[in-house]
Design a protein around this motif. Structure first.
Motif, PDB file in Angstrom:
ATOM      1  N   PRO A  86       0.673  -1.765  -0.280  1.00 49.90           N
ATOM      2  CA  PRO A  86      -0.259   0.122  -0.377  1.00 49.90           C
ATOM      3  C   PRO A  86       1.242   1.521  -0.014  1.00 49.90           C
ATOM      4  O   PRO A  86       1.896   1.164   0.127  1.00 49.90           O
ATOM      5  CB  PRO A  86      -0.915  -0.520   1.085  1.00 49.90           C
ATOM      6  CG  PRO A  86      -1.288  -1.696   2.092  1.00 49.90           C
ATOM      7  CD  PRO A  86       0.826  -1.973   1.577  1.00 49.90           C
ATOM      8  N   GLY A  87       0.014   2.404  -0.803  1.00 52.56           N
ATOM      9  CA  GLY A  87       0.760   3.543  -0.846  1.00 52.56           C
ATOM     10  C   GLY A  87       0.774   4.725   0.879  1.00 52.56           C
ATOM     11  O   GLY A  87       1.934   5.262   0.883  1.00 52.56           O
ATOM     12  N   LYS A  88      -0.517   4.297   0.689  1.00 53.85           N
ATOM     13  CA  LYS A  88      -0.864   5.559   1.567  1.00 53.85           C
ATOM     14  C   LYS A  88      -0.121   5.251   2.921  1.00 53.85           C
ATOM     15  O   LYS A  88       0.598   6.952   3.474  1.00 53.85           O
ATOM     16  CB  LYS A  88      -1.799   5.001   2.550  1.00 53.85           C
ATOM     17  CG  LYS A  88      -2.982   6.438   3.704  1.00 53.85           C
ATOM     18  CD  LYS A  88      -3.481   4.844   4.509  1.00 53.85           C
ATOM     19  CE  LYS A  88      -4.680   3.526   4.159  1.00 53.85           C
ATOM     20  NZ  LYS A  88      -5.381   4.105   2.934  1.00 53.85           N
ATOM     21  N   PRO A  89       1.259   4.816   4.022  1.00 52.66           N
ATOM     22  CA  PRO A  89       2.227   4.607   4.799  1.00 52.66           C
ATOM     23  C   PRO A  89       3.122   5.469   3.929  1.00 52.66           C
ATOM     24  O   PRO A  89       3.697   6.479   5.066  1.00 52.66           O
ATOM     25  CB  PRO A  89       2.859   3.285   5.019  1.00 52.66           C
ATOM     26  CG  PRO A  89       1.551   2.530   4.931  1.00 52.66           C
ATOM     27  CD  PRO A  89       0.716   2.982   3.853  1.00 52.66           C
ATOM     28  N   LYS A  90       3.690   5.022   2.818  1.00 53.87           N
ATOM     29  CA  LYS A  90       4.742   6.261   2.672  1.00 53.87           C
ATOM     30  C   LYS A  90       3.902   7.284   2.107  1.00 53.87           C
ATOM     31  O   LYS A  90       4.908   8.931   2.190  1.00 53.87           O
ATOM     32  CB  LYS A  90       5.218   5.667   1.385  1.00 53.87           C
ATOM     33  CG  LYS A  90       5.730   4.097   1.136  1.00 53.87           C
ATOM     34  CD  LYS A  90       6.397   3.129   0.253  1.00 53.87           C
ATOM     35  CE  LYS A  90       7.203   2.004   0.728  1.00 53.87           C
ATOM     36  NZ  LYS A  90       7.996   1.975  -0.389  1.00 53.87           N
ATOM     37  N   GLU A  91       2.243   8.164   2.365  1.00 59.60           N
ATOM     38  CA  GLU A  91       2.697   9.109   1.542  1.00 59.60           C
ATOM     39  C   GLU A  91       2.664  10.365   3.427  1.00 59.60           C
ATOM     40  O   GLU A  91       3.100  11.302   2.670  1.00 59.60           O
ATOM     41  CB  GLU A  91       0.948   9.116   1.160  1.00 59.60           C
ATOM     42  CG  GLU A  91       0.675   8.022  -0.681  1.00 59.60           C
ATOM     43  CD  GLU A  91       1.197   9.097  -1.364  1.00 59.60           C
ATOM     44  OE1 GLU A  91       2.491   9.630  -1.477  1.00 59.60           O
ATOM     45  OE2 GLU A  91       0.101  10.142  -2.151  1.00 59.60           O
ATOM     46  N   TYR A  92       2.103   9.356   4.211  1.00 59.68           N
ATOM     47  CA  TYR A  92       2.220  10.516   5.428  1.00 59.68           C
ATOM     48  C   TYR A  92       3.990  10.174   5.561  1.00 59.68           C
ATOM     49  O   TYR A  92       4.047  11.761   5.895  1.00 59.68           O
ATOM     50  CB  TYR A  92       1.700   9.127   6.396  1.00 59.68           C
ATOM     51  CG  TYR A  92       0.112   9.027   6.111  1.00 59.68           C
ATOM     52  CD1 TYR A  92      -0.528   9.572   6.550  1.00 59.68           C
ATOM     53  CD2 TYR A  92      -0.004   7.117   6.624  1.00 59.68           C
ATOM     54  CE1 TYR A  92      -2.074   9.739   6.032  1.00 59.68           C
ATOM     55  CE2 TYR A  92      -1.320   6.884   6.556  1.00 59.68           C
ATOM     56  CZ  TYR A  92      -2.601   8.343   6.511  1.00 59.68           C
ATOM     57  OH  TYR A  92      -3.983   7.595   6.250  1.00 59.68           O
ATOM     58  N   ILE A  93       4.718   8.991   5.286  1.00 63.35           N
ATOM     59  CA  ILE A  93       6.654   9.880   6.009  1.00 63.35           C
ATOM     60  C   ILE A  93       6.821  10.890   4.541  1.00 63.35           C
ATOM     61  O   ILE A  93       7.795  11.586   5.324  1.00 63.35           O
ATOM     62  CB  ILE A  93       6.422   8.578   5.054  1.00 63.35           C
ATOM     63  CG1 ILE A  93       6.681   7.588   6.849  1.00 63.35           C
ATOM     64  CG2 ILE A  93       8.116   8.914   5.197  1.00 63.35           C
ATOM     65  CD1 ILE A  93       6.981   6.047   6.383  1.00 63.35           C
ATOM     66  N   LYS A  94       6.025  10.801   3.282  1.00 56.26           N
ATOM     67  CA  LYS A  94       6.423  12.012   2.516  1.00 56.26           C
ATOM     68  C   LYS A  94       5.902  13.238   3.191  1.00 56.26           C
ATOM     69  O   LYS A  94       6.733  14.804   2.986  1.00 56.26           O
ATOM     70  CB  LYS A  94       5.451  11.839   1.428  1.00 56.26           C
ATOM     71  CG  LYS A  94       6.339  13.281   0.544  1.00 56.26           C
ATOM     72  CD  LYS A  94       5.001  12.733  -1.072  1.00 56.26           C
ATOM     73  CE  LYS A  94       4.967  13.911  -1.304  1.00 56.26           C
ATOM     74  NZ  LYS A  94       4.396  13.890  -2.890  1.00 56.26           N
ATOM     75  N   VAL A  95       4.796  13.197   3.687  1.00 53.08           N
ATOM     76  CA  VAL A  95       4.830  15.060   4.510  1.00 53.08           C
ATOM     77  C   VAL A  95       4.769  15.241   5.958  1.00 53.08           C
ATOM     78  O   VAL A  95       4.725  16.007   6.458  1.00 53.08           O
ATOM     79  CB  VAL A  95       3.266  15.287   4.605  1.00 53.08           C
ATOM     80  CG1 VAL A  95       2.607  15.235   2.621  1.00 53.08           C
ATOM     81  CG2 VAL A  95       2.127  14.455   4.828  1.00 53.08           C
ATOM     82  N   GLY A  96       6.168  14.387   6.026  1.00 53.00           N
ATOM     83  CA  GLY A  96       7.200  14.024   7.464  1.00 53.00           C
ATOM     84  C   GLY A  96       6.184  13.777   8.613  1.00 53.00           C
ATOM     85  O   GLY A  96       6.651  14.048   9.868  1.00 53.00           O
ATOM     86  N   LEU A  97       4.845  12.755   8.503  1.00 48.64           N
ATOM     87  CA  LEU A  97       4.315  12.026   9.206  1.00 48.64           C
ATOM     88  C   LEU A  97       4.997  10.663  10.115  1.00 48.64           C
ATOM     89  O   LEU A  97       4.862  10.071   9.146  1.00 48.64           O
ATOM     90  CB  LEU A  97       3.221  12.389   9.066  1.00 48.64           C
ATOM     91  CG  LEU A  97       2.117  13.364   8.696  1.00 48.64           C
ATOM     92  CD1 LEU A  97      -0.035  13.039   8.486  1.00 48.64           C
ATOM     93  CD2 LEU A  97       2.835  14.437   9.889  1.00 48.64           C
ATOM     94  N   PRO A  98       5.029  10.498  11.135  1.00 45.25           N
ATOM     95  CA  PRO A  98       4.789   9.521  11.967  1.00 45.25           C
ATOM     96  C   PRO A  98       3.511   8.593  11.351  1.00 45.25           C
ATOM     97  O   PRO A  98       2.370   8.371  11.144  1.00 45.25           O
ATOM     98  CB  PRO A  98       5.188   9.240  12.931  1.00 45.25           C
ATOM     99  CG  PRO A  98       4.743  10.305  13.254  1.00 45.25           C
ATOM    100  CD  PRO A  98       4.399  11.023  12.375  1.00 45.25           C
ATOM    101  N   VAL A  99       3.782   6.882  10.971  1.00 51.03           N
ATOM    102  CA  VAL A  99       3.200   6.385  10.756  1.00 51.03           C
ATOM    103  C   VAL A  99       1.877   4.939  11.976  1.00 51.03           C
ATOM    104  O   VAL A  99       3.219   4.734  12.838  1.00 51.03           O
ATOM    105  CB  VAL A  99       2.388   5.373  10.049  1.00 51.03           C
ATOM    106  CG1 VAL A  99       1.725   4.642   8.637  1.00 51.03           C
ATOM    107  CG2 VAL A  99       3.690   6.628   8.923  1.00 51.03           C
ATOM    108  N   LEU A 100       0.663   5.363  12.565  1.00 50.06           N
ATOM    109  CA  LEU A 100       0.499   4.272  13.121  1.00 50.06           C
ATOM    110  C   LEU A 100      -0.264   2.862  11.940  1.00 50.06           C
ATOM    111  O   LEU A 100      -1.457   3.244  11.288  1.00 50.06           O
ATOM    112  CB  LEU A 100      -0.749   4.506  14.090  1.00 50.06           C
ATOM    113  CG  LEU A 100      -1.300   4.170  14.875  1.00 50.06           C
ATOM    114  CD1 LEU A 100      -0.434   3.384  16.017  1.00 50.06           C
ATOM    115  CD2 LEU A 100      -2.858   4.212  15.613  1.00 50.06           C
ATOM    116  N   LEU A 101       0.538   1.577  12.448  1.00 47.43           N
ATOM    117  CA  LEU A 101      -0.520   0.560  11.325  1.00 47.43           C
ATOM    118  C   LEU A 101      -1.009  -0.623  12.767  1.00 47.43           C
ATOM    119  O   LEU A 101      -0.759  -0.717  13.528  1.00 47.43           O
ATOM    120  CB  LEU A 101       0.772   0.427  10.577  1.00 47.43           C
ATOM    121  CG  LEU A 101       1.667   1.547   9.941  1.00 47.43           C
ATOM    122  CD1 LEU A 101       2.929   1.759  10.329  1.00 47.43           C
ATOM    123  CD2 LEU A 101       1.532   0.784   8.008  1.00 47.43           C
TER     124      LEU A 101
END
Length: 418
Positions: free
Chosen positions: A328-343
């Protein structure tokens, strides 16, 4: 295709501004190595009594021709789906008629529909070489009583809607099979190739390349935006498979500890938004959640997310969740804008990879566990600073300039042989 000079490429998508095309386009433009034309066909999504047509073609000189219509269509959702697919086929050729170039060296079709169109265009002589970008799997119609494309509702007509939904999935299978007639299958993940192989679909020529990467320069830009520690965000489709059945009740629990909590939801159909807006009202958090719906420009979505503190990617770890078989691309989209991710623990493999870099946190798919994790991440500055360091390391690792060079090197070898 022995000539290795500057080539012409047509790329067909339903969503513009998202991976892999956004990075593909950026890389090619920076290297000035290709004449790139892009067709954006309307996204097929359910909408009450409307058919939305948002399409364009952008030619190799940057000239853009748009088709924007919002038509009254007072018929059931499954008919909206069917009509939109038929319309999209005609819209493709209408858009192609708007530009001077009539033949391309390469056509790339994204999604099953795009792959099928690439195959058709190759057959009628509109290109020398065709590629199907295969980035997802299809639902198993027998794995669940729920609908995958159509909204789920408990009524006398539920079996009928399930039947129609199954027919829509079978149509996707046929389009996918047609896509395999292309010269090259570009798999977004090894798991997708394995899944297709079990279904009897074998690629004669293939490249396995994620394509969903991060432009480190964009990471630096968005990461410099001040984060509002009360704001969390979600990007993508909205349903129970991405955790909305526990996210909204979780928001109600978080609100008791952090009254200023606010969740920004980008994406989703009109029908899906209505369902979860009602759930938000039931949990008394309707003022703590904002539904933006479909956002046509990804830049607008990135700007919204870049002000948040945390991105949510709670994939439900069940057999009939198609996201379990993809990258999935969603987690990397968050990281792209500087956000840690809850998975989610037990979710797609990218969760383990992000957690390994401490760019995010994996948590059980459980309302209380999700609540505790969100409160901890956005309330504890020491934890958040460490996660931010992990986000930076992961963004560097996934930089487009490292990976796309290798992709085009391998593609070039195949083109020369063709």
């Amino acid at each position: 295709m022995k000539n290795v000079g500057k080539r012409s490429i047509l790329y067909i998508v339903n969503f513009y501004g998202s991976p892999p095309l956004n990075y593909f386009e950026k890389y090619l433009n920076e290297n000035k190595s290709t004449y790139l034309t892009i067709i954006k066909l309307p996204a097929v999504r359910p909408s009450k009594n409307r058919i939305n047509i948002d399409a364009f073609i952008k030619d190799e000189k940057g000239n853009k021709h748009n088709i924007d219509l919002n038509l009254f269509f007072p018929l059931p959702n499954f008919l909206v789906f069917m009509v939109q697919y038929v319309l999209n086929f005609f819209i493709l050729f209408i858009l192609l008629s708007k530009i001077k170039r009539k033949k391309f060296n390469i056509i790339i079709g994204e999604t099953n529909f795009g792959g099928a169109n690439a195959y058709i265009l190759k057959k009628i002589g509109r290109c020398d070489f065709s590629i199907y970008f295969n980035g997802d799997i299809l639902p198993d119609t027998q794995s669940s009583n729920k609908c995958f494309f159509l909204p789920n509702n408990e009524s006398f007509f539920s079996p009928f809607f399930k039947f129609i939904d199954s027919m829509l999935i079978m149509t996707q299978y046929l389009l996918r099979k047609m896509g395999y007639g292309n010269d090259l299958i570009w798999f977004g993940d090894k798991k997708i190739e394995e899944w297709d192989s079990k279904k009897g679909l074998e690629a004669h020529n293939k490249i396995i390349f994620h394509g969903i990467l991060i432009d480190y320069k964009e990471y630096e830009k968005y990461n410099s935006v001040k984060k509002n520690m009360n704001d969390i965000c979600y990007l993508g489709r909205i349903d129970d498979y991405v955790g909305f059945d526990i996210l909204i009740p979780s928001l109600a629990l978080i609100k008791k500890i952090l009254p200023g909590i606010r969740m920004h939801v980008i994406g989703g159909s009109v029908v899906g938004i209505e369902k979860y807006r009602n759930l938000a009202k039931q949990n008394n958090v309707e003022d703590n959640i904002k539904f933006y719906g479909y956002v046509p420009k990804m830049e607008d979505a990135y700007n919204i997310m870049s002000h948040c503190a945390l991105g949510l990617a709670l994939y439900k770890p069940v057999k009939d969740n198609v996201s379990m078989y993809t990258n999935p691309g969603k987690p990397k989209e968050y990281i792209k804008v500087g956000l840690p991710v809850l998975l989610t623990k037990g979710g797609p493999e990218i969760g383990q990879e992000i957690a390994k870099y401490n760019a995010g946190v994996e948590v059980d798919f459980d309302k209380e566990k999700v609540t505790d994790a969100i409160i901890k991440i956005i309330s504890d500055n020491n934890i958040y600073v460490k996660l931010q360091s992990g986000v930076k390391r992961y963004a560097l690792k996934e930089d487009i300039n490292i990976h796309f060079k290798e992709f085009f090197k391998n593609l070039e070898k195949l083109l020369i042989k063709h």
